[in-house]
Scaffold this active site. Structure first.
Site, mmCIF file in Angstrom:
data_model
loop_
_atom_site.group_PDB
_atom_site.id
_atom_site.type_symbol
_atom_site.label_atom_id
_atom_site.label_comp_id
_atom_site.label_asym_id
_atom_site.label_seq_id
_atom_site.Cartn_x
_atom_site.Cartn_y
_atom_site.Cartn_z
ATOM 1 N N ALA A 65 -25.854 30.585 57.266
ATOM 2 C CA ALA A 65 -25.613 29.815 56.045
ATOM 3 C C ALA A 65 -26.822 28.928 55.788
ATOM 4 C CB ALA A 65 -24.360 28.971 56.218
ATOM 5 N N GLY A 108 -23.759 32.837 59.930
ATOM 6 C CA GLY A 108 -23.095 33.551 58.843
ATOM 7 C C GLY A 108 -23.639 34.967 58.680
ATOM 8 N N GLU A 111 -21.703 36.921 61.066
ATOM 9 C CA GLU A 111 -20.331 37.058 60.539
ATOM 10 C C GLU A 111 -20.291 38.073 59.399
ATOM 11 O OE1 GLU A 111 -18.427 32.751 61.579
ATOM 12 O OE2 GLU A 111 -19.975 32.779 60.052
ATOM 13 N N GLU A 131 -24.435 28.247 65.791
ATOM 14 C CA GLU A 131 -23.885 27.041 65.151
ATOM 15 C C GLU A 131 -23.787 25.865 66.113
ATOM 16 O OE1 GLU A 131 -22.781 30.115 64.710
ATOM 17 O OE2 GLU A 131 -22.176 30.433 62.620
#
Ligand code: DAK
Length: 257
Positions: A65, A108, A111, A131
């Protein structure tokens, strides 16, 4: 539709979506995710497309992200963005999604890769959930899908250290399907996509859904689900065509009916 952070093309019946923020390693900002999900849904509705391929570039599939967007936002602001609702729509796409990943596949990005049904990785791919190094944790499936994919111990190690694993190790743990030289990963993914695209589309979609149910349902309920899909496909035109073509020793012509 015109987009700022993705590019879109079609090759035969494969829809190709390329993440396109190369200067910051395809960091996933809100707009990119909105564009990606909108295009996935458009391709899912487009009868000319049978399989969807998502890729980035050699250096990065996506480095997670966009930290610029998260750094100053309060918990309430992030909650109000309700960005997870957009993200969750990816799991409703009925056509198969193939990921072609290379370079950084982080946070992300990892993911997003795990939202793909089949993944071809370049041997340069570094895959992980960093993260924890930012003082947070994955929020879009990183603790859940990763654990289902690689098992509890490996997931714990990856999530608690934040360190990425190599493409080769990811393959050993079943996180990616195939590892190929960087020059070949996109072509290899496209070749696979075209192969799946030649299969009867209804069977492809029912099988995709049934396989995903295997992750969520107890065995007997999963078996019941599978059986309903089996009966459903027996009613399709493509089933008649597939069996007839076999008996007549010719190639089937599947129409998706
Ligand atoms: N966000 C913003 N910019 C990034 C970025 C990121 N995630 N990753 C890299 N960049 C930028 C760098 O700031 C740099 O920009 P400039 O300085 O050139 O302007 C440029 O990309 C090149 O990066 P580096 O100079 O750092 O390149 P290196 O080769 O030295 O290092 C690296 C590459 C990937 C190891 C490093 O950039 C890095 O550690 N990046 C951060 C990786 C990371 O922590 N990712 C996880 C972010 S948290 C959600 C869904 C998902 C998520 C959250 C919510 N919803 C649905 C709501 C997921 C959260 C995350 O992914």
């Amino acid at each position: 539709m015109s987009y700022e952070f993705i590019t879109v093309s079609i090759d035969e019946t494969v829809g190709l979506i390329t993440l396109n923020r190369p200067k910051i390693l395809n960091a996933l900002n809100l707009q990119l995710v909105d564009e990606l999900v909108a295009e996935l849904e458009r391709m899912d509705r487009d009868p000319a497309i049978r399989v969807i391929l998502i890729t980035g570039n050699e250096q990065a599939f996506a480095a997670g992200a966009d930290i610029n967007e998260m750094a100053e936002a309060s918990a309430i602001e992030i909650m109000k963005r309700n960005q997870f609702a957009v993200w969750d729509r990816m799991s409703l796409i009925s056509k198969p999604i193939i990921g072609a990943v290379s370079g950084f596949v982080l946070g992300g990005g990892c993911e997003l890769m795990m939202n793909c049904d089949i993944v071809i990785a370049s041997e340069t791919a570094q895959i992980g959930q960093p993260e924890i190094k930012l003082g947070v944790m994955p929020g879009a499936g990183g603790t859940q899908r990763l654990t289902r994919a690689v098992g509890l111990r490996k997931a714990m190690e990856m999530l608690l250290t934040g360190d990425p694993i190599s493409a080769r190790e990811a393959w050993q743990y079943g996180l990616v399907n195939r590892v190929v030289p960087v020059e070949a990963y996109l072509q290899e993914a496209l070749k696979l996509a075209k192969k799946v695209a030649k299969q009867p589309p209804l069977a492809v979609q029912v099988i995709k859904k049934s396989v995903h149910k295997a992750e969520d349902l107890p065995l007997q309920e999963g078996m019941d689900y599978e059986r309903s899909g089996f009966y459903l496909l027996l009613a399709s035109e493509d089933r008649k065509e597939g069996m007839q073509a076999f008996l007549e020793k010719r190639k089937p012509r599947f129409t998706g009916n």
